[in-house]
Design a protein around this motif. Structure first.
Motif, PDB file in Angstrom:
ATOM      1  N   HIS A  25     -44.515 -51.520 -20.674  1.00 43.62           N
ATOM      2  CA  HIS A  25     -45.784 -50.790 -20.729  1.00 43.62           C
ATOM      3  C   HIS A  25     -46.506 -51.171 -22.010  1.00 43.62           C
ATOM      4  N   VAL A  27     -49.269 -49.653 -24.447  1.00 47.15           N
ATOM      5  CA  VAL A  27     -49.905 -48.366 -24.709  1.00 47.15           C
ATOM      6  C   VAL A  27     -50.722 -48.440 -25.993  1.00 47.15           C
ATOM      7  N   PHE A  47     -42.489 -40.958 -24.784  1.00 49.73           N
ATOM      8  CA  PHE A  47     -43.100 -41.695 -23.681  1.00 49.73           C
ATOM      9  C   PHE A  47     -42.058 -42.562 -22.990  1.00 49.73           C
ATOM     10  N   VAL A  51     -41.465 -41.873 -19.069  1.00 46.05           N
ATOM     11  CA  VAL A  51     -42.375 -42.638 -18.226  1.00 46.05           C
ATOM     12  C   VAL A  51     -41.669 -43.043 -16.931  1.00 46.05           C
ATOM     13  N   GLU A  55     -47.229 -43.973 -13.393  1.00 48.21           N
ATOM     14  CA  GLU A  55     -48.253 -44.196 -14.407  1.00 48.21           C
ATOM     15  C   GLU A  55     -49.102 -42.955 -14.652  1.00 48.21           C
ATOM     16  N   SER A  56     -48.556 -41.782 -14.399  1.00 48.69           N
ATOM     17  CA  SER A  56     -49.313 -40.547 -14.597  1.00 48.69           C
ATOM     18  C   SER A  56     -48.994 -39.875 -15.925  1.00 48.69           C
ATOM     19  N   LEU A  57     -48.025 -40.394 -16.684  1.00 47.91           N
ATOM     20  CA  LEU A  57     -47.708 -39.844 -18.001  1.00 47.91           C
ATOM     21  C   LEU A  57     -48.659 -40.478 -19.016  1.00 47.91           C
ATOM     22  N   VAL A  58     -49.415 -39.633 -19.731  1.00 46.06           N
ATOM     23  CA  VAL A  58     -50.408 -40.162 -20.668  1.00 46.06           C
ATOM     24  C   VAL A  58     -50.339 -39.415 -21.994  1.00 46.06           C
ATOM     25  N   PHE A  59     -50.758 -40.121 -23.043  1.00 46.68           N
ATOM     26  CA  PHE A  59     -50.916 -39.491 -24.348  1.00 46.68           C
ATOM     27  C   PHE A  59     -52.190 -38.659 -24.307  1.00 46.68           C
ATOM     28  N   THR A  60     -52.165 -37.502 -24.940  1.00 44.22           N
ATOM     29  CA  THR A  60     -53.340 -36.645 -24.993  1.00 44.22           C
ATOM     30  C   THR A  60     -53.982 -36.771 -26.371  1.00 44.22           C
ATOM     31  N   LEU A  71     -47.950 -35.375 -24.857  1.00 44.23           N
ATOM     32  CA  LEU A  71     -48.033 -36.150 -23.620  1.00 44.23           C
ATOM     33  C   LEU A  71     -48.056 -35.162 -22.460  1.00 44.23           C
ATOM     34  N   ARG A  73     -48.240 -35.082 -17.847  1.00 45.83           N
ATOM     35  CA  ARG A  73     -48.322 -35.729 -16.538  1.00 45.83           C
ATOM     36  C   ARG A  73     -49.124 -34.787 -15.656  1.00 45.83           C
TER      37      ARG A  73
END
Length: 179
Positions: A25, A27, A47, A51, A55-60, A71, A73
């Protein structure tokens, strides 16, 4: 004038033998001016540990936004399926997150992690959708030493230990489950 976040780019090559997940990945992480290298690297580790192929886990926005975790989802409707916090969050914040998300994960780190846990575990005992982990101090300090504006990190996880290597060196981080 407010200080701006510093942008870090990381290529993560993940071999998670505990979950049978093997992927790479790329990032981008925004490091808040008050954030340490250690905290940013623990977020990257979180992460890597959570993960998946969706691909729905994201940093906020993290420290910049009080109503968001480090993070999360989200499902297609925008509902929070997983909320991931790093550090030693307030028990009210965790309980609020448990009401908003299907699953809440806290990855505690730092010298006071066990003391923090001893103080909040009875208050969090009613949270059924909460998982709490602690990472060792020496491991996170070694992980912080790997921080660079552009990183290539090889992360191999086996038996609740993450071995992380890069051009700057290597770190071994033990992850212990508290709840």
């Amino acid at each position: 004038m407010a200080l701006r976040a510093t942008i870090y780019k990381a290529d993560l090559h993940i071999a998670d033998n505990d979950r049978a997940y093997y992927a790479s990945h790329s990032v981008t992480v925004a490091r808040h001016p008050s954030e340490t290298d250690e905290r940013m690297m623990v977020r990257l580790l979180a992460f890597a540990l959570y993960v998946d192929d969706s691909e729905s886990l994201v940093f906020t926005k993290g420290l910049s936004e009080t109503d968001e975790p480090d993070l999360w989802r989200l499902d297609l409707t925008g509902a929070i399926t997983q909320w991931i916090e790093t550090g030693l969050p307030d028990e009210r914040r965790i309980l609020k997150a448990c009401g908003r998300a299907n699953e809440v994960v806290v990855i505690a780190y730092g010298r006071n992690a066990q003391l923090w846990w001893d103080g909040v575990k009875s208050k969090l005992s009613r949270a059924q959708n909460l998982q709490v982990f602690c990472v060792d101090v020496e491991g996170t300090q070694a992980l912080a030493a790997l921080a660079a504006r552009k990183m290539v990190l090889n992360i191999n996880t086996t038996d609740a230990t993450a071995w992380v290597s890069s051009e700057q060196g290597e770190a071994s981080v033990m992850v212990s489950r508290l709840a």
